[in-house]
Scaffold this motif. Structure first.
Motif, PDB file in Angstrom:
ATOM      1  N   GLN A   1       0.841  -1.187   0.000  1.00  0.00           N
ATOM      2  CA  GLN A   1       0.000   0.000   0.000  1.00  0.00           C
ATOM      3  C   GLN A   1       0.880   1.241   0.000  1.00  0.00           C
ATOM      4  OE1 GLN A   1      -3.227  -0.026  -0.241  1.00  0.00           O
ATOM      5  NE2 GLN A   1      -3.716   2.117   0.078  1.00  0.00           N
ATOM      6  N   VAL A   2       0.645   2.119  -0.958  1.00  0.00           N
ATOM      7  CA  VAL A   2       1.399   3.359  -1.041  1.00  0.00           C
ATOM      8  C   VAL A   2       0.696   4.428  -0.220  1.00  0.00           C
ATOM      9  CG1 VAL A   2       2.186   5.197  -2.572  1.00  0.00           C
ATOM     10  CG2 VAL A   2       2.291   2.817  -3.320  1.00  0.00           C
ATOM     11  N   GLN A   3       1.472   5.109   0.571  1.00  0.00           N
ATOM     12  CA  GLN A   3       0.925   6.246   1.321  1.00  0.00           C
ATOM     13  C   GLN A   3       1.634   7.523   0.877  1.00  0.00           C
ATOM     14  OE1 GLN A   3       1.350   5.076   5.461  1.00  0.00           O
ATOM     15  NE2 GLN A   3      -0.829   4.575   5.535  1.00  0.00           N
ATOM     16  N   LEU A   4       0.860   8.562   0.703  1.00  0.00           N
ATOM     17  CA  LEU A   4       1.393   9.851   0.305  1.00  0.00           C
ATOM     18  C   LEU A   4       1.103  10.856   1.415  1.00  0.00           C
ATOM     19  CD1 LEU A   4       0.078   9.932  -3.374  1.00  0.00           C
ATOM     20  CD2 LEU A   4       2.333   9.218  -2.585  1.00  0.00           C
ATOM     21  N   VAL A   5       2.103  11.618   1.774  1.00  0.00           N
ATOM     22  CA  VAL A   5       1.945  12.589   2.849  1.00  0.00           C
ATOM     23  C   VAL A   5       2.387  13.954   2.349  1.00  0.00           C
ATOM     24  CG1 VAL A   5       2.597  13.234   5.184  1.00  0.00           C
ATOM     25  CG2 VAL A   5       2.344  10.809   4.582  1.00  0.00           C
ATOM     26  N   GLU A   6       1.446  14.907   2.352  1.00  0.00           N
ATOM     27  CA  GLU A   6       1.754  16.270   1.930  1.00  0.00           C
ATOM     28  C   GLU A   6       2.138  17.120   3.137  1.00  0.00           C
ATOM     29  OE1 GLU A   6      -2.025  15.220  -0.623  1.00  0.00           O
ATOM     30  OE2 GLU A   6      -1.396  15.011   1.471  1.00  0.00           O
ATOM     31  N   SER A   7       2.908  18.149   2.861  1.00  0.00           N
ATOM     32  CA  SER A   7       3.248  19.139   3.871  1.00  0.00           C
ATOM     33  C   SER A   7       3.569  20.451   3.182  1.00  0.00           C
ATOM     34  CB  SER A   7       4.434  18.675   4.723  1.00  0.00           C
ATOM     35  OG  SER A   7       5.575  18.500   3.914  1.00  0.00           O
ATOM     36  N   GLY A   8       3.640  21.514   3.965  1.00  0.00           N
ATOM     37  CA  GLY A   8       4.049  22.803   3.419  1.00  0.00           C
ATOM     38  C   GLY A   8       2.938  23.799   3.204  1.00  0.00           C
ATOM     39  N   GLY A   9       1.701  23.406   3.430  1.00  0.00           N
ATOM     40  CA  GLY A   9       0.606  24.351   3.278  1.00  0.00           C
ATOM     41  C   GLY A   9       0.631  25.400   4.375  1.00  0.00           C
TER      42      GLY A   9
ATOM     43  N   TYR B   1      -3.529   6.624  -6.057  1.00  0.00           N
ATOM     44  CA  TYR B   1      -3.167   6.918  -4.674  1.00  0.00           C
ATOM     45  C   TYR B   1      -3.233   8.419  -4.434  1.00  0.00           C
ATOM     46  CZ  TYR B   1      -1.263   2.252  -5.335  1.00  0.00           C
ATOM     47  OH  TYR B   1      -1.112   0.926  -5.650  1.00  0.00           O
ATOM     48  N   TRP B   2      -3.752   8.765  -3.264  1.00  0.00           N
ATOM     49  CA  TRP B   2      -3.936  10.173  -2.920  1.00  0.00           C
ATOM     50  C   TRP B   2      -3.450  10.440  -1.508  1.00  0.00           C
ATOM     51  CZ3 TRP B   2      -6.031  13.761  -6.307  1.00  0.00           C
ATOM     52  CH2 TRP B   2      -6.574  13.242  -7.478  1.00  0.00           C
ATOM     53  N   GLY B   3      -2.916  11.637  -1.324  1.00  0.00           N
ATOM     54  CA  GLY B   3      -2.592  12.072   0.025  1.00  0.00           C
ATOM     55  C   GLY B   3      -3.825  12.626   0.712  1.00  0.00           C
ATOM     56  N   GLN B   4      -3.627  13.063   1.952  1.00  0.00           N
ATOM     57  CA  GLN B   4      -4.750  13.548   2.761  1.00  0.00           C
ATOM     58  C   GLN B   4      -5.064  15.007   2.479  1.00  0.00           C
ATOM     59  OE1 GLN B   4      -1.674  13.431   3.804  1.00  0.00           O
ATOM     60  NE2 GLN B   4      -1.347  15.389   4.843  1.00  0.00           N
ATOM     61  N   GLY B   5      -4.159  15.697   1.798  1.00  0.00           N
ATOM     62  CA  GLY B   5      -4.377  17.098   1.457  1.00  0.00           C
ATOM     63  C   GLY B   5      -3.732  18.049   2.440  1.00  0.00           C
ATOM     64  N   THR B   6      -3.355  19.216   1.945  1.00  0.00           N
ATOM     65  CA  THR B   6      -2.809  20.274   2.786  1.00  0.00           C
ATOM     66  C   THR B   6      -3.459  21.590   2.385  1.00  0.00           C
ATOM     67  OG1 THR B   6      -0.753  21.289   3.608  1.00  0.00           O
ATOM     68  CG2 THR B   6      -0.801  20.696   1.276  1.00  0.00           C
TER      69      THR B   6
END
Length: 124
Positions: free
Chosen positions: A1-9, A113-118
């Motif tokens: 399972q690929v997990q994507l994590v955004e940051s920087g918002g 695959y999608w991240g949770q959003g920022t």
């Protein structure tokens, strides 16, 4: 399972800059296109930019051309979105997305695959 994590918002004034980052949890990253989408309140999710597996092909939506720059570092499993000259209409939740294909497109249905959003908020 690929997990994507955004940051920087965050919150900035019009004309300011932000740099979004997205890291992937698995090594599949280097063979796959990566993209950024955004969704403003009451609006559908829209395409922002995509970068191919080897950074050889890049697309932007017209409204961000010459202001945003997408890049990736496959050694770090990371994709970035440098956003300059921000406008209030750029306010949205920004999502990182990964495709199983080496080349991306503008269709959100193409991404697995999608991240949770920022959140990015630009004030006038």
């Amino acid at each position: 399972q690929v997990q994507l994590v955004e940051s920087g918002g965050g919150s900035v004034q019009a004309g300011g800059s932000l740099r979004l980052s997205c890291t992937a949890s698995r090594r599949m990253f280097s063979n796959n296109a990566m993209s950024w989408f955004r969704q403003a309140p009451g609006r559908e999710r829209e395409f922002v930019s995509t970068i191919s597996y080897n950074s050889g092909s890049i697309l932007y939506t017209d409204s961000v051309k010459d202001r945003f720059t997408i890049s990736r570092d496959n050694a770090k499993n990371a994709v970035y979105l440098q956003m300059n000259s921000l406008k209030p209409e750029d306010t949205a939740v920004y999502y990182c997305a990964a495709s199983r294909s080496p080349y991306g497109n503008r269709q959100s249905s193409s991404y697995n695959y999608w991240g949770q959003g920022t959140q990015v908020t630009v004030s006038s």
